[in-house]
Design a protein around this motif. Structure first.
Motif, PDB file in Angstrom:
ATOM      1  N   ARG A  91       0.833  -1.213   0.000  1.00  0.00           N
ATOM      2  CA  ARG A  91       0.000   0.000   0.000  1.00  0.00           C
ATOM      3  C   ARG A  91       0.862   1.254   0.000  1.00  0.00           C
ATOM      4  NH1 ARG A  91      -5.350  -1.185   0.067  1.00  0.00           N
ATOM      5  NH2 ARG A  91      -6.062  -2.902   1.383  1.00  0.00           N
ATOM      6  N   VAL A  92       1.912   1.265   0.816  1.00  0.00           N
ATOM      7  CA  VAL A  92       2.800   2.438   0.850  1.00  0.00           C
ATOM      8  C   VAL A  92       3.418   2.663  -0.528  1.00  0.00           C
ATOM      9  CG1 VAL A  92       4.963   3.341   1.802  1.00  0.00           C
ATOM     10  CG2 VAL A  92       3.252   2.361   3.331  1.00  0.00           C
ATOM     11  N   GLY A  93       3.868   1.570  -1.163  1.00  0.00           N
ATOM     12  CA  GLY A  93       4.415   1.701  -2.516  1.00  0.00           C
ATOM     13  C   GLY A  93       3.387   2.253  -3.485  1.00  0.00           C
ATOM     14  N   SER A  94       2.162   1.797  -3.379  1.00  0.00           N
ATOM     15  CA  SER A  94       1.102   2.298  -4.248  1.00  0.00           C
ATOM     16  C   SER A  94       0.837   3.777  -3.991  1.00  0.00           C
ATOM     17  CB  SER A  94      -0.181   1.485  -4.036  1.00  0.00           C
ATOM     18  OG  SER A  94      -1.210   1.981  -4.860  1.00  0.00           O
ATOM     19  N   PHE A  95       0.832   4.182  -2.730  1.00  0.00           N
ATOM     20  CA  PHE A  95       0.624   5.598  -2.413  1.00  0.00           C
ATOM     21  C   PHE A  95       1.741   6.451  -3.017  1.00  0.00           C
ATOM     22  CE2 PHE A  95      -1.560   4.263   1.811  1.00  0.00           C
ATOM     23  CZ  PHE A  95      -2.713   3.931   1.138  1.00  0.00           C
ATOM     24  N   ILE A  96       2.967   5.953  -2.958  1.00  0.00           N
ATOM     25  CA  ILE A  96       4.107   6.702  -3.492  1.00  0.00           C
ATOM     26  C   ILE A  96       4.045   6.781  -5.017  1.00  0.00           C
ATOM     27  CG2 ILE A  96       6.619   6.643  -3.819  1.00  0.00           C
ATOM     28  CD1 ILE A  96       6.763   5.434  -0.934  1.00  0.00           C
ATOM     29  N   PHE A  97       3.831   5.637  -5.671  1.00  0.00           N
ATOM     30  CA  PHE A  97       3.886   5.601  -7.126  1.00  0.00           C
ATOM     31  C   PHE A  97       2.581   5.983  -7.814  1.00  0.00           C
ATOM     32  CE2 PHE A  97       7.185   2.463  -5.853  1.00  0.00           C
ATOM     33  CZ  PHE A  97       8.290   3.171  -6.339  1.00  0.00           C
ATOM     34  N   ASP A  98       1.441   5.701  -7.173  1.00  0.00           N
ATOM     35  CA  ASP A  98       0.150   5.912  -7.822  1.00  0.00           C
ATOM     36  C   ASP A  98      -0.696   7.003  -7.184  1.00  0.00           C
ATOM     37  OD1 ASP A  98       0.800   3.598  -9.351  1.00  0.00           O
ATOM     38  OD2 ASP A  98       0.031   2.337  -7.734  1.00  0.00           O
ATOM     39  N   GLY A  99      -0.319   7.459  -5.996  1.00  0.00           N
ATOM     40  CA  GLY A  99      -1.148   8.402  -5.262  1.00  0.00           C
ATOM     41  C   GLY A  99      -2.194   7.649  -4.445  1.00  0.00           C
ATOM     42  N   VAL A 100      -2.932   8.379  -3.654  1.00  0.00           N
ATOM     43  CA  VAL A 100      -3.973   7.755  -2.834  1.00  0.00           C
ATOM     44  C   VAL A 100      -5.200   7.501  -3.710  1.00  0.00           C
ATOM     45  CG1 VAL A 100      -5.467   8.059  -0.825  1.00  0.00           C
ATOM     46  CG2 VAL A 100      -3.125   8.902  -0.754  1.00  0.00           C
ATOM     47  N   PRO A 101      -5.672   6.257  -3.754  1.00  0.00           N
ATOM     48  CA  PRO A 101      -6.848   5.946  -4.586  1.00  0.00           C
ATOM     49  C   PRO A 101      -8.090   6.695  -4.118  1.00  0.00           C
ATOM     50  CG  PRO A 101      -5.730   3.934  -3.898  1.00  0.00           C
ATOM     51  CD  PRO A 101      -5.123   5.067  -3.120  1.00  0.00           C
ATOM     52  N   ALA A 102      -9.010   6.887  -5.052  1.00  0.00           N
ATOM     53  CA  ALA A 102     -10.245   7.625  -4.752  1.00  0.00           C
ATOM     54  C   ALA A 102     -11.203   6.844  -3.862  1.00  0.00           C
ATOM     55  CB  ALA A 102     -10.940   8.006  -6.059  1.00  0.00           C
ATOM     56  N   SER A 103     -11.079   5.529  -3.818  1.00  0.00           N
ATOM     57  CA  SER A 103     -12.009   4.717  -3.031  1.00  0.00           C
ATOM     58  C   SER A 103     -11.927   5.088  -1.549  1.00  0.00           C
ATOM     59  CB  SER A 103     -11.688   3.229  -3.192  1.00  0.00           C
ATOM     60  OG  SER A 103     -12.476   2.471  -2.305  1.00  0.00           O
ATOM     61  N   PRO A 104     -13.071   5.331  -0.908  1.00  0.00           N
ATOM     62  CA  PRO A 104     -13.066   5.684   0.515  1.00  0.00           C
ATOM     63  C   PRO A 104     -12.726   4.500   1.421  1.00  0.00           C
ATOM     64  CG  PRO A 104     -15.318   5.497  -0.280  1.00  0.00           C
ATOM     65  CD  PRO A 104     -14.415   5.348  -1.475  1.00  0.00           C
ATOM     66  N   VAL A 105     -12.588   3.316   0.859  1.00  0.00           N
ATOM     67  CA  VAL A 105     -12.312   2.112   1.643  1.00  0.00           C
ATOM     68  C   VAL A 105     -10.813   1.947   1.912  1.00  0.00           C
ATOM     69  CG1 VAL A 105     -12.537  -0.414   1.615  1.00  0.00           C
ATOM     70  CG2 VAL A 105     -14.361   1.001   0.688  1.00  0.00           C
ATOM     71  N   ILE A 106      -9.980   2.457   1.024  1.00  0.00           N
ATOM     72  CA  ILE A 106      -8.543   2.185   1.071  1.00  0.00           C
ATOM     73  C   ILE A 106      -7.876   2.731   2.333  1.00  0.00           C
ATOM     74  CG2 ILE A 106      -6.327   2.580  -0.087  1.00  0.00           C
ATOM     75  CD1 ILE A 106      -8.107   0.597  -1.581  1.00  0.00           C
ATOM     76  N   MET A 107      -8.080   3.976   2.667  1.00  0.00           N
ATOM     77  CA  MET A 107      -7.370   4.555   3.823  1.00  0.00           C
ATOM     78  C   MET A 107      -7.766   3.901   5.150  1.00  0.00           C
ATOM     79  SD  MET A 107      -4.985   6.327   2.714  1.00  0.00           S
ATOM     80  CE  MET A 107      -4.331   7.044   4.183  1.00  0.00           C
ATOM     81  N   PRO A 108      -9.053   3.651   5.412  1.00  0.00           N
ATOM     82  CA  PRO A 108      -9.388   2.929   6.646  1.00  0.00           C
ATOM     83  C   PRO A 108      -8.755   1.539   6.692  1.00  0.00           C
ATOM     84  CG  PRO A 108     -11.339   3.998   5.784  1.00  0.00           C
ATOM     85  CD  PRO A 108     -10.262   4.166   4.750  1.00  0.00           C
ATOM     86  N   GLU A 109      -8.732   0.839   5.543  1.00  0.00           N
ATOM     87  CA  GLU A 109      -8.081  -0.467   5.506  1.00  0.00           C
ATOM     88  C   GLU A 109      -6.597  -0.341   5.837  1.00  0.00           C
ATOM     89  OE1 GLU A 109     -10.585  -3.137   2.291  1.00  0.00           O
ATOM     90  OE2 GLU A 109      -8.788  -2.089   1.598  1.00  0.00           O
ATOM     91  N   PHE A 110      -5.947   0.656   5.269  1.00  0.00           N
ATOM     92  CA  PHE A 110      -4.518   0.873   5.511  1.00  0.00           C
ATOM     93  C   PHE A 110      -4.249   1.136   6.993  1.00  0.00           C
ATOM     94  CE2 PHE A 110      -0.975   3.995   5.749  1.00  0.00           C
ATOM     95  CZ  PHE A 110       0.062   3.119   5.443  1.00  0.00           C
ATOM     96  N   VAL A 111      -5.080   1.943   7.614  1.00  0.00           N
ATOM     97  CA  VAL A 111      -4.901   2.237   9.044  1.00  0.00           C
ATOM     98  C   VAL A 111      -5.069   0.966   9.876  1.00  0.00           C
ATOM     99  CG1 VAL A 111      -5.895   3.484  11.020  1.00  0.00           C
ATOM    100  CG2 VAL A 111      -5.544   4.671   8.844  1.00  0.00           C
ATOM    101  N   VAL A 112      -6.116   0.201   9.615  1.00  0.00           N
ATOM    102  CA  VAL A 112      -6.352  -1.037  10.368  1.00  0.00           C
ATOM    103  C   VAL A 112      -5.211  -2.024  10.140  1.00  0.00           C
ATOM    104  CG1 VAL A 112      -7.859  -3.069  10.535  1.00  0.00           C
ATOM    105  CG2 VAL A 112      -8.854  -0.774  10.464  1.00  0.00           C
ATOM    106  N   GLU A 113      -4.794  -2.202   8.889  1.00  0.00           N
ATOM    107  CA  GLU A 113      -3.702  -3.131   8.595  1.00  0.00           C
ATOM    108  C   GLU A 113      -2.404  -2.711   9.280  1.00  0.00           C
ATOM    109  OE1 GLU A 113      -5.622  -4.141   4.222  1.00  0.00           O
ATOM    110  OE2 GLU A 113      -4.050  -2.621   4.417  1.00  0.00           O
ATOM    111  N   SER A 114      -2.130  -1.414   9.290  1.00  0.00           N
ATOM    112  CA  SER A 114      -0.919  -0.910   9.948  1.00  0.00           C
ATOM    113  C   SER A 114      -0.965  -1.148  11.455  1.00  0.00           C
ATOM    114  CB  SER A 114      -0.735   0.584   9.664  1.00  0.00           C
ATOM    115  OG  SER A 114      -0.571   0.807   8.284  1.00  0.00           O
ATOM    116  N   LEU A 115      -2.115  -0.882  12.067  1.00  0.00           N
ATOM    117  CA  LEU A 115      -2.259  -1.118  13.506  1.00  0.00           C
ATOM    118  C   LEU A 115      -2.149  -2.603  13.839  1.00  0.00           C
ATOM    119  CD1 LEU A 115      -5.127   1.400  14.364  1.00  0.00           C
ATOM    120  CD2 LEU A 115      -2.691   1.605  14.964  1.00  0.00           C
ATOM    121  N   LEU A 116      -2.774  -3.447  13.020  1.00  0.00           N
ATOM    122  CA  LEU A 116      -2.673  -4.890  13.254  1.00  0.00           C
ATOM    123  C   LEU A 116      -1.232  -5.371  13.104  1.00  0.00           C
ATOM    124  CD1 LEU A 116      -5.888  -6.200  11.481  1.00  0.00           C
ATOM    125  CD2 LEU A 116      -5.401  -6.228  13.944  1.00  0.00           C
ATOM    126  N   LEU A 117      -0.495  -4.791  12.169  1.00  0.00           N
ATOM    127  CA  LEU A 117       0.922  -5.139  12.021  1.00  0.00           C
ATOM    128  C   LEU A 117       1.687  -4.765  13.280  1.00  0.00           C
ATOM    129  CD1 LEU A 117       3.402  -6.114  10.484  1.00  0.00           C
ATOM    130  CD2 LEU A 117       3.514  -3.841   9.405  1.00  0.00           C
TER     131      LEU A 117
END
Length: 129
Positions: A91-117
């Motif tokens: 996801r971090v690579g995608s944010f760097i190379f592609d920007g943040v996707p328009a889908s409102p689902v992506i950022m909450p998923e990223f936060v949860v995945e990061s916290l779970l990690l």
């Protein structure tokens, strides 16, 4: 009574991965719709079923095996840590190379995945695995 956090984390994430993987495997169009992406054709469905469906189900089953079998918990927790690190790294690579996707689902998923990690790393260290 002491709570076995490793058991519960493996169980919850394992069930989640089997569920998400099952959806990708049986009906990839549902997941495309969730993210607002075009469903594509046979090739896209093949990639979804393989990379997201089968792989997520297999990893989820590995985590569930670890939850069910104490001697497998160290390996399952390591698998979970590697899986989550890969997702967060991707996801971090995608944010760097592609920007943040328009889908409102992506950022909450990223936060949860990061916290779970972070929680998984903490449990891994505290268990001295």
């Amino acid at each position: 009574m002491k709570i076995d956090w490793i058991f519960w984390l493996l169980l919850i994430i394992g069930l989640s991965l089997v569920g998400v993987g099952g959806i990708y495997w049986f009906d990839p169009d549902i997941m495309y719709g969730l993210y607002g992406a075009d469903p594509g054709g046979k090739m896209e469905h093949h990639l979804e079923r393989t990379g997201f469906g089968g792989l997520h189900v297999a990893i989820g089953m590995g985590l569930l095996a670890g939850a069910a079998t104490p001697r497998l918990r160290p390996a399952a927790l390591s698998l979970q840590m590697i899986y989550l690190a890969g997702i967060v790294f991707g996801r971090v690579g995608s944010f760097i190379f592609d920007g943040v996707p328009a889908s409102p689902v992506i950022m909450p998923e990223f936060v949860v995945e990061s916290l779970l990690l972070l929680v998984t790393i903490r449990l891994h260290r505290s268990a001295q695995l």
